[in-house]
Design a protein around this motif. Structure first.
Motif, PDB file in Angstrom:
ATOM      1  N   LYS A 131      -5.017 -12.992  -8.787  1.00  0.00           N
ATOM      2  CA  LYS A 131      -4.586 -13.203 -10.185  1.00  0.00           C
ATOM      3  C   LYS A 131      -5.814 -13.483 -11.063  1.00  0.00           C
ATOM      4  CE  LYS A 131      -1.566 -16.421 -12.700  1.00  0.00           C
ATOM      5  NZ  LYS A 131      -0.690 -17.604 -12.490  1.00  0.00           N
ATOM      6  N   ILE A 177       0.836  -1.212   0.000  1.00  0.00           N
ATOM      7  CA  ILE A 177       0.000   0.000   0.000  1.00  0.00           C
ATOM      8  C   ILE A 177       0.870   1.261   0.000  1.00  0.00           C
ATOM      9  CG2 ILE A 177      -0.268   0.111   2.535  1.00  0.00           C
ATOM     10  CD1 ILE A 177      -3.041   0.959   0.079  1.00  0.00           C
ATOM     11  N   GLY A 193       7.144  -7.827  -6.227  1.00  0.00           N
ATOM     12  CA  GLY A 193       6.103  -8.801  -5.862  1.00  0.00           C
ATOM     13  C   GLY A 193       6.688 -10.158  -5.510  1.00  0.00           C
ATOM     14  N   LYS A 194       8.008 -10.222  -5.347  1.00  0.00           N
ATOM     15  CA  LYS A 194       8.676 -11.510  -5.136  1.00  0.00           C
ATOM     16  C   LYS A 194       9.299 -11.638  -3.745  1.00  0.00           C
ATOM     17  CE  LYS A 194       7.453 -13.099  -8.818  1.00  0.00           C
ATOM     18  NZ  LYS A 194       6.484 -14.171  -8.711  1.00  0.00           N
ATOM     19  N   LYS A 201       9.210 -20.852  -3.455  1.00  0.00           N
ATOM     20  CA  LYS A 201       8.698 -20.593  -2.104  1.00  0.00           C
ATOM     21  C   LYS A 201       7.984 -21.787  -1.478  1.00  0.00           C
ATOM     22  CE  LYS A 201       8.657 -15.658  -2.617  1.00  0.00           C
ATOM     23  NZ  LYS A 201       7.904 -14.515  -3.095  1.00  0.00           N
ATOM     24  N   THR A 211     -11.366  -7.577   2.485  1.00  0.00           N
ATOM     25  CA  THR A 211     -10.932  -7.160   3.819  1.00  0.00           C
ATOM     26  C   THR A 211     -10.308  -5.774   3.755  1.00  0.00           C
ATOM     27  OG1 THR A 211      -9.922  -8.070   5.798  1.00  0.00           O
ATOM     28  CG2 THR A 211      -8.554  -8.065   3.840  1.00  0.00           C
TER      29      THR A 211
HETATM   30  N1  LIG Z   1      -7.143  -4.553   1.820  1.00  0.00           N
HETATM   31  C1  LIG Z   1      -6.250  -4.494   2.787  1.00  0.00           C
HETATM   32  O1  LIG Z   1      -6.536  -4.094   3.932  1.00  0.00           O
HETATM   33  C2  LIG Z   1      -4.846  -4.964   2.483  1.00  0.00           C
HETATM   34  C3  LIG Z   1      -3.954  -5.171   3.541  1.00  0.00           C
HETATM   35  C4  LIG Z   1      -2.684  -5.683   3.251  1.00  0.00           C
HETATM   36  C5  LIG Z   1      -2.325  -5.938   1.923  1.00  0.00           C
HETATM   37  N2  LIG Z   1      -3.192  -5.677   0.922  1.00  0.00           N
HETATM   38  C6  LIG Z   1      -2.840  -5.979  -0.483  1.00  0.00           C
HETATM   39  O2  LIG Z   1      -2.667  -7.397  -0.573  1.00  0.00           O
HETATM   40  C7  LIG Z   1      -1.667  -7.712  -1.543  1.00  0.00           C
HETATM   41  C8  LIG Z   1      -0.631  -8.641  -0.911  1.00  0.00           C
HETATM   42  O3  LIG Z   1       0.068  -7.932   0.077  1.00  0.00           O
HETATM   43  P1  LIG Z   1       1.461  -8.512   0.637  1.00  0.00           P
HETATM   44  O4  LIG Z   1       1.955  -7.574   1.650  1.00  0.00           O
HETATM   45  O5  LIG Z   1       1.268  -9.940   0.998  1.00  0.00           O
HETATM   46  O6  LIG Z   1       2.355  -8.437  -0.703  1.00  0.00           O
HETATM   47  P2  LIG Z   1       3.768  -9.143  -0.985  1.00  0.00           P
HETATM   48  O7  LIG Z   1       4.517  -9.306   0.272  1.00  0.00           O
HETATM   49  O8  LIG Z   1       4.376  -8.399  -2.104  1.00  0.00           O
HETATM   50  O9  LIG Z   1       3.389 -10.632  -1.475  1.00  0.00           O
HETATM   51  C9  LIG Z   1       2.843 -10.837  -2.735  1.00  0.00           C
HETATM   52  C10 LIG Z   1       2.810 -12.353  -3.013  1.00  0.00           C
HETATM   53  O10 LIG Z   1       2.162 -12.534  -4.254  1.00  0.00           O
HETATM   54  C11 LIG Z   1       2.736 -13.677  -4.878  1.00  0.00           C
HETATM   55  N3  LIG Z   1       2.574 -13.561  -6.335  1.00  0.00           N
HETATM   56  C12 LIG Z   1       3.087 -12.577  -7.125  1.00  0.00           C
HETATM   57  N4  LIG Z   1       2.714 -12.824  -8.392  1.00  0.00           N
HETATM   58  C13 LIG Z   1       1.953 -13.945  -8.383  1.00  0.00           C
HETATM   59  C14 LIG Z   1       1.247 -14.681  -9.384  1.00  0.00           C
HETATM   60  N5  LIG Z   1       1.279 -14.313 -10.660  1.00  0.00           N
HETATM   61  N6  LIG Z   1       0.555 -15.778  -8.995  1.00  0.00           N
HETATM   62  C15 LIG Z   1       0.511 -16.147  -7.694  1.00  0.00           C
HETATM   63  N7  LIG Z   1       1.166 -15.505  -6.714  1.00  0.00           N
HETATM   64  C16 LIG Z   1       1.861 -14.413  -7.059  1.00  0.00           C
HETATM   65  C17 LIG Z   1       4.189 -13.669  -4.494  1.00  0.00           C
HETATM   66  O11 LIG Z   1       4.634 -15.005  -4.333  1.00  0.00           O
HETATM   67  P3  LIG Z   1       5.513 -15.771  -5.430  1.00  0.00           P
HETATM   68  O12 LIG Z   1       6.893 -15.150  -5.397  1.00  0.00           O
HETATM   69  O13 LIG Z   1       5.478 -17.164  -4.959  1.00  0.00           O
HETATM   70  O14 LIG Z   1       4.873 -15.516  -6.748  1.00  0.00           O
HETATM   71  C18 LIG Z   1       4.179 -12.965  -3.133  1.00  0.00           C
HETATM   72  O15 LIG Z   1       4.347 -13.923  -2.111  1.00  0.00           O
HETATM   73  C19 LIG Z   1      -1.085  -6.361  -1.994  1.00  0.00           C
HETATM   74  O16 LIG Z   1      -1.680  -6.012  -3.209  1.00  0.00           O
HETATM   75  C20 LIG Z   1      -1.494  -5.400  -0.889  1.00  0.00           C
HETATM   76  O17 LIG Z   1      -1.615  -4.062  -1.316  1.00  0.00           O
HETATM   77  C21 LIG Z   1      -4.449  -5.187   1.170  1.00  0.00           C
END
Ligand SMILES: NC(=O)c1ccc[n+]([C@@H]2O[C@H](COP(=O)([O-])OP(=O)(O)OC[C@H]3O[C@@H](n4cnc5c(N)ncnc54)[C@H](OP(=O)(O)O)[C@@H]3O)[C@@H](O)[C@H]2O)c1
Length: 314
Positions: free
Chosen positions: A216, A42, A303-304, A180, A259
């Motif tokens: 995705k 974010i 994103g990794k 992973k 959420t």
């Molecule tokens: N609404 C809310 O309150 C809230 C709160 C927190 C986060 N978020 C959102 O939630 C998302 C995730 O947050 P995060 O902090 O967990 O991000 P992050 O730490 O960047 O993790 C992203 C994950 O996505 C996986 N990924 C990337 N490309 C992919 C694909 N093509 N297919 C499947 N997996 C894939 C990656 O794993 P691999 O390397 O294995 O691909 C990585 O583990 C973000 O967009 C964030 O803005 C929203």
């Protein structure tokens, strides 16, 4: 005090260090000397201007939600914390201001940090782990022995979600890349779907809860993974998902939720307890000094990352 600011939306390089006056806590607030902060997607979404429709577009802007540090001063009517207390928490992420040497915390945004973790590990927890906890617990009400699918299982939110779901007694299927798989197992996942070898939507299984941190695929594709009465929770809102979700709430046993993380002191207390009981361990991808916030953002934007990216402040 040193603080990261930016004067325009744009690439990571817009982030720069500035010198600002140390803030003064109001009656119910606490001034925290920050030892570590953490990067969340974010942060860079706001920095890029992707949320300009909902944020205040005045510059310079500050940034960052997560912090861990030591209470330096309390407001006149604040009784819960004392100078010298070691704390962690999350400030409002839209207004972000935690990439700084000092941060002001309001009562619900702060709790005693886990004793078993250092400041950097503690700073990794708030936004991502609160998201995971609230997403699994509040609407789907995850119960013991339920089967949950978690996408992005080794990301910031996913790495906490796997551990929290296991703690709540669920069976966890984690979706991640080949690289992973090992770490997702170490976090506690019972089964792994390597999305590089198999499309998750081709899996011939049904889940009580699908927690999608990647989005995705649209819900229309993910719903085939759901049992007749089940929940799909995502961290990524979309208008079509929202309208569809409202209709499904009325007409189907398959519920859809988006959420939206909230700072809740009781939830921080719960996460501290899990950490101190050895049941929740932040996964740290990398650490950058505060002045290298731009580099930390570049890493997050790939994103990794494996878990959380930390900014060391003191
Ligand atoms: N609404 C809310 O309150 C809230 C709160 C927190 C986060 N978020 C959102 O939630 C998302 C995730 O947050 P995060 O902090 O967990 O991000 P992050 O730490 O960047 O993790 C992203 C994950 O996505 C996986 N990924 C990337 N490309 C992919 C694909 N093509 N297919 C499947 N997996 C894939 C990656 O794993 P691999 O390397 O294995 O691909 C990585 O583990 C973000 O967009 C964030 O803005 C929203």
């Amino acid at each position: 005090m040193k603080i990261i600011v930016y004067d325009q939306y744009g690439p990571p390089e817009v982030l720069k260090m500035a010198g600002w006056d140390k803030p003064e806590p109001k009656e119910n607030e606490v001034l925290v000397k920050v030892y570590a902060s953490a990067v969340n997607p974010i942060d860079w979404k706001v920095r890029k201007g992707l949320l300009r429709m909902i944020v205040n577009n005045k510059f310079p802007k500050t940034i960052g939600a997560d912090y861990a540090g030591v209470v330096e001063q309390t407001g006149a009517k604040h009784e819960k914390f004392q100078e010298g207390d070691e704390v962690f928490g999350m400030v409002e992420y839209i207004k972000g201001k935690a990439y700084a040497e000092y941060v002001i915390a309001r009562p619900n945004e702060i709790y005693h940090k886990p004793e078993s973790l250092d400041f950097e590990e503690s700073a990794a927890i708030p936004l991502a782990a609160l998201t995971a906890l609230q997403a699994l617990r509040d609407q789907p009400k995850l119960k013991k022995d339920q089967h949950v699918l978690i996408t992005g299982s080794a990301g910031g939110v996913g790495s906490f979600a796997v551990q929290i779901a296991k703690n709540l007694g669920a069976s966890v299927t984690a979706v991640c890349s080949t690289e992973k798989e090992d770490i997702s197992r170490q976090l506690g996942a019972d089964h792994i779907i390597d999305y590089k070898k198999q499309e998750v939507t081709d899996v011939n299984e049904r889940f009580d809860i699908v927690f999608d941190t990647v989005a995705k695929y649209p819900f229309s594709k993910m719903k085939k993974l759901m049992k007749r009465k089940s929940h799909y929770v995502t961290t990524l809102p979309s208008a079509s998902g929202y309208i569809g979700g409202l209709l499904r709430k009325l007409f189907s046993g398959k519920k859809i939720h988006t959420t939206s993380v909230k700072a809740v002191a009781d939830d921080l207390a719960f996460l501290k307890q899990l950490a101190d009981e050895g049941k929740l361990k932040p996964l740290i991808d990398s650490k950058y000094p505060l002045e290298q916030a731009a580099e930390a953002h570049k890493r997050s934007e790939t994103g990794k990352a494996r878990g959380k990216i930390i900014l060391t402040v003191q």
